[in-house]
Scaffold this motif. Structure first.
Motif, PDB file in Angstrom:
ATOM      1  N   ALA A  46       0.757  -1.242  -0.091  1.00 24.13           N
ATOM      2  CA  ALA A  46       0.067   0.095   0.026  1.00 24.13           C
ATOM      3  C   ALA A  46       0.808   1.326  -0.153  1.00 24.13           C
ATOM      4  O   ALA A  46       0.722   2.246  -0.561  1.00 24.13           O
ATOM      5  N   GLN A  50       0.933   4.019  -2.761  1.00 28.59           N
ATOM      6  CA  GLN A  50       0.694   5.313  -2.643  1.00 28.59           C
ATOM      7  C   GLN A  50       1.677   6.292  -3.241  1.00 28.59           C
ATOM      8  O   GLN A  50       1.582   7.298  -3.699  1.00 28.59           O
ATOM      9  N   ASN A  51       3.038   5.846  -3.226  1.00 24.98           N
ATOM     10  CA  ASN A  51       4.174   6.714  -3.713  1.00 24.98           C
ATOM     11  C   ASN A  51       3.954   6.983  -5.179  1.00 24.98           C
ATOM     12  O   ASN A  51       4.105   7.771  -5.780  1.00 24.98           O
ATOM     13  N   THR A  54       0.904   9.317  -6.078  1.00 25.12           N
ATOM     14  CA  THR A  54       1.057  10.567  -5.610  1.00 25.12           C
ATOM     15  C   THR A  54       2.047  11.219  -6.106  1.00 25.12           C
ATOM     16  O   THR A  54       2.503  12.505  -6.381  1.00 25.12           O
TER      17      THR A  54
END
Length: 76
Positions: A46, A50-51, A54
């Protein structure tokens, strides 16, 4: 304050691929009743997803790493 992007190019693609793989590992470990392995893989996956989504990584910011200038594989 919105953090600036510091993940780009091949680094971003690699994080997406590894994140997806770790989520699959988490599901397989969960189905095999290996709860700690499943939780660890899920959190790591996760975080990488997310990295990738975004374009920002707190670890990169902490160490002053910026891979957005790498034009080898741009998603933008």
């Amino acid at each position: 304050m919105v953090p600036s992007k510091n993940v780009g190019g091949a680094d971003r693609v690699l994080r997406g691929v590894l994140g997806t793989w770790l989520v699959v590992v988490a599901v397989a470990a969960y189905l095999d009743d290996k709860r700690l392995t499943a939780a660890t893989a899920a959190v790591a996956g996760a975080g990488l997803l997310q990295n990738a989504a975004t374009g920002f990584c707190g670890g990169n910011a902490l160490f002053g790493i910026d891979t957005t200038s790498d034009d080898s594989c741009s998603l933008d």
